[in-house]
Design a protein around this motif. Sequence first.
Motif, mmCIF file in Angstrom:
data_model
loop_
_atom_site.group_PDB
_atom_site.id
_atom_site.type_symbol
_atom_site.label_atom_id
_atom_site.label_comp_id
_atom_site.label_asym_id
_atom_site.label_seq_id
_atom_site.Cartn_x
_atom_site.Cartn_y
_atom_site.Cartn_z
ATOM 1 N N ILE A 131 48.717 101.971 -44.847
ATOM 2 C CA ILE A 131 47.475 102.447 -44.240
ATOM 3 C C ILE A 131 46.847 101.432 -43.283
ATOM 4 O O ILE A 131 46.203 101.818 -42.308
ATOM 5 N N VAL A 132 47.012 100.140 -43.546
ATOM 6 C CA VAL A 132 46.441 99.111 -42.668
ATOM 7 C C VAL A 132 47.314 99.012 -41.425
ATOM 8 O O VAL A 132 48.496 98.659 -41.526
ATOM 9 N N PRO A 133 46.773 99.337 -40.236
ATOM 10 C CA PRO A 133 47.596 99.308 -39.012
ATOM 11 C C PRO A 133 48.135 97.906 -38.727
ATOM 12 O O PRO A 133 47.384 96.949 -38.638
ATOM 13 N N PRO A 141 55.962 99.453 -35.583
ATOM 14 C CA PRO A 141 54.660 99.727 -36.204
ATOM 15 C C PRO A 141 54.834 100.401 -37.560
ATOM 16 O O PRO A 141 55.785 101.142 -37.769
ATOM 17 N N ASN A 142 53.901 100.115 -38.467
ATOM 18 C CA ASN A 142 53.929 100.824 -39.744
ATOM 19 C C ASN A 142 53.247 102.182 -39.555
ATOM 20 O O ASN A 142 52.773 102.522 -38.469
ATOM 21 N N ASN A 143 53.181 102.966 -40.619
ATOM 22 C CA ASN A 143 52.583 104.304 -40.521
ATOM 23 C C ASN A 143 51.127 104.247 -40.079
ATOM 24 O O ASN A 143 50.684 105.066 -39.276
ATOM 25 N N GLY A 144 50.370 103.277 -40.599
ATOM 26 C CA GLY A 144 48.963 103.155 -40.221
ATOM 27 C C GLY A 144 48.791 102.898 -38.739
ATOM 28 O O GLY A 144 47.899 103.466 -38.089
ATOM 29 N N MET A 145 49.640 102.053 -38.160
ATOM 30 C CA MET A 145 49.567 101.761 -36.724
ATOM 31 C C MET A 145 49.936 102.990 -35.902
ATOM 32 O O MET A 145 49.289 103.285 -34.901
ATOM 33 N N ILE A 146 50.943 103.720 -36.332
ATOM 34 C CA ILE A 146 51.335 104.930 -35.600
ATOM 35 C C ILE A 146 50.218 105.972 -35.666
ATOM 36 O O ILE A 146 49.883 106.598 -34.658
ATOM 37 N N ILE A 147 49.607 106.144 -36.832
ATOM 38 C CA ILE A 147 48.500 107.093 -36.960
ATOM 39 C C ILE A 147 47.336 106.661 -36.071
ATOM 40 O O ILE A 147 46.763 107.485 -35.344
ATOM 41 N N TYR A 148 47.006 105.377 -36.105
ATOM 42 C CA TYR A 148 45.928 104.841 -35.262
ATOM 43 C C TYR A 148 46.218 105.099 -33.777
ATOM 44 O O TYR A 148 45.347 105.566 -33.035
ATOM 45 N N GLN A 149 47.433 104.799 -33.340
ATOM 46 C CA GLN A 149 47.789 105.002 -31.932
ATOM 47 C C GLN A 149 47.754 106.485 -31.555
ATOM 48 O O GLN A 149 47.332 106.833 -30.450
ATOM 49 N N MET A 150 48.194 107.344 -32.463
ATOM 50 C CA MET A 150 48.174 108.782 -32.183
ATOM 51 C C MET A 150 46.743 109.289 -32.057
ATOM 52 O O MET A 150 46.446 110.110 -31.192
ATOM 53 N N ILE A 151 45.847 108.801 -32.901
ATOM 54 C CA ILE A 151 44.449 109.234 -32.838
ATOM 55 C C ILE A 151 43.769 108.656 -31.593
ATOM 56 O O ILE A 151 43.088 109.369 -30.865
ATOM 57 N N ARG A 152 43.974 107.364 -31.357
ATOM 58 C CA ARG A 152 43.271 106.700 -30.255
ATOM 59 C C ARG A 152 43.847 107.024 -28.875
ATOM 60 O O ARG A 152 43.112 107.263 -27.932
ATOM 61 N N TYR A 153 45.182 106.980 -28.746
ATOM 62 C CA TYR A 153 45.806 107.134 -27.436
ATOM 63 C C TYR A 153 46.558 108.458 -27.263
ATOM 64 O O TYR A 153 47.018 108.754 -26.164
ATOM 65 N N GLY A 154 46.724 109.187 -28.331
ATOM 66 C CA GLY A 154 47.445 110.454 -28.250
ATOM 67 C C GLY A 154 48.948 110.292 -28.217
ATOM 68 O O GLY A 154 49.683 111.243 -28.022
ATOM 69 N N LYS A 155 49.431 109.057 -28.409
ATOM 70 C CA LYS A 155 50.871 108.800 -28.418
ATOM 71 C C LYS A 155 51.130 107.445 -29.064
ATOM 72 O O LYS A 155 50.221 106.651 -29.262
ATOM 73 N N ARG A 156 52.384 107.208 -29.319
ATOM 74 C CA ARG A 156 52.823 105.918 -29.847
ATOM 75 C C ARG A 156 52.962 104.976 -28.662
ATOM 76 O O ARG A 156 53.652 105.286 -27.695
ATOM 77 N N ILE A 157 52.285 103.823 -28.701
ATOM 78 C CA ILE A 157 52.274 102.952 -27.520
ATOM 79 C C ILE A 157 52.982 101.619 -27.737
ATOM 80 O O ILE A 157 52.921 100.746 -26.884
ATOM 81 N N ASP A 158 53.681 101.451 -28.864
ATOM 82 C CA ASP A 158 54.377 100.188 -29.072
ATOM 83 C C ASP A 158 55.569 100.090 -28.124
ATOM 84 O O ASP A 158 55.914 101.044 -27.433
#
Length: 190
Positions: A131-133, A141-158
């Motif tokens: 859960i911790v990005p 990225p872990n799941n938390g980072m992917i969820i954060y990126q999807m919510i914030r940017y609408g895509k995975r940005i790594d």
Amino acid sequence: MFGISDLISLIISAFIILPVVVFLREMGYIIVSWLFGVKEPRLTIGSGPRFMKLGMFDIRKNYHIYSWFSYDELKYESKFSYICIYSGPILINLFLGLTINFLIANGWAEEYKTFWDRFVFYAFYYVLFDIVPMVTFNGKPNNGMIIYQMIRYGKRIDSSNEPFLPATSDVEKEYQEYMKKYEESKKQEK
């Protein structure tokens, strides 16, 4: 002091509890992806050469906590579906951890309390690190980072060029290539 009973507890934790928690975590991906029409799901458990394939379960000879989920296609592909799929492992471990913790607090399975306490510990361990990005040791990225990126940017940005989750057909192709190299190295050893 570390004694025989501690060694037995360590073995039970490492070879029974932890793999079961990891398996249930991976089942979170499968359960949620079914809601979005997953095609060709596969849960690979372990590493190395294949021991057996049973439906969507690909069980490898080197047993332990290494596992991953793959699929070929989602019927309902969207930002929301990816957020839900990556939340699946977090939610299932959170649900199991809270439920078992509640049962223990109310006197359930008193004679196996240590076992279930460890189960809850590992369930929350995976929740915390899911859960911790953050970016993991391998740069992914872990799941938390992917969820954060999807919510914030609408895509995975790594910087990873890999898909959200690997395609089952690609995983099978990689496995066949691995086995070819593995067999060649065994022949060279002889």
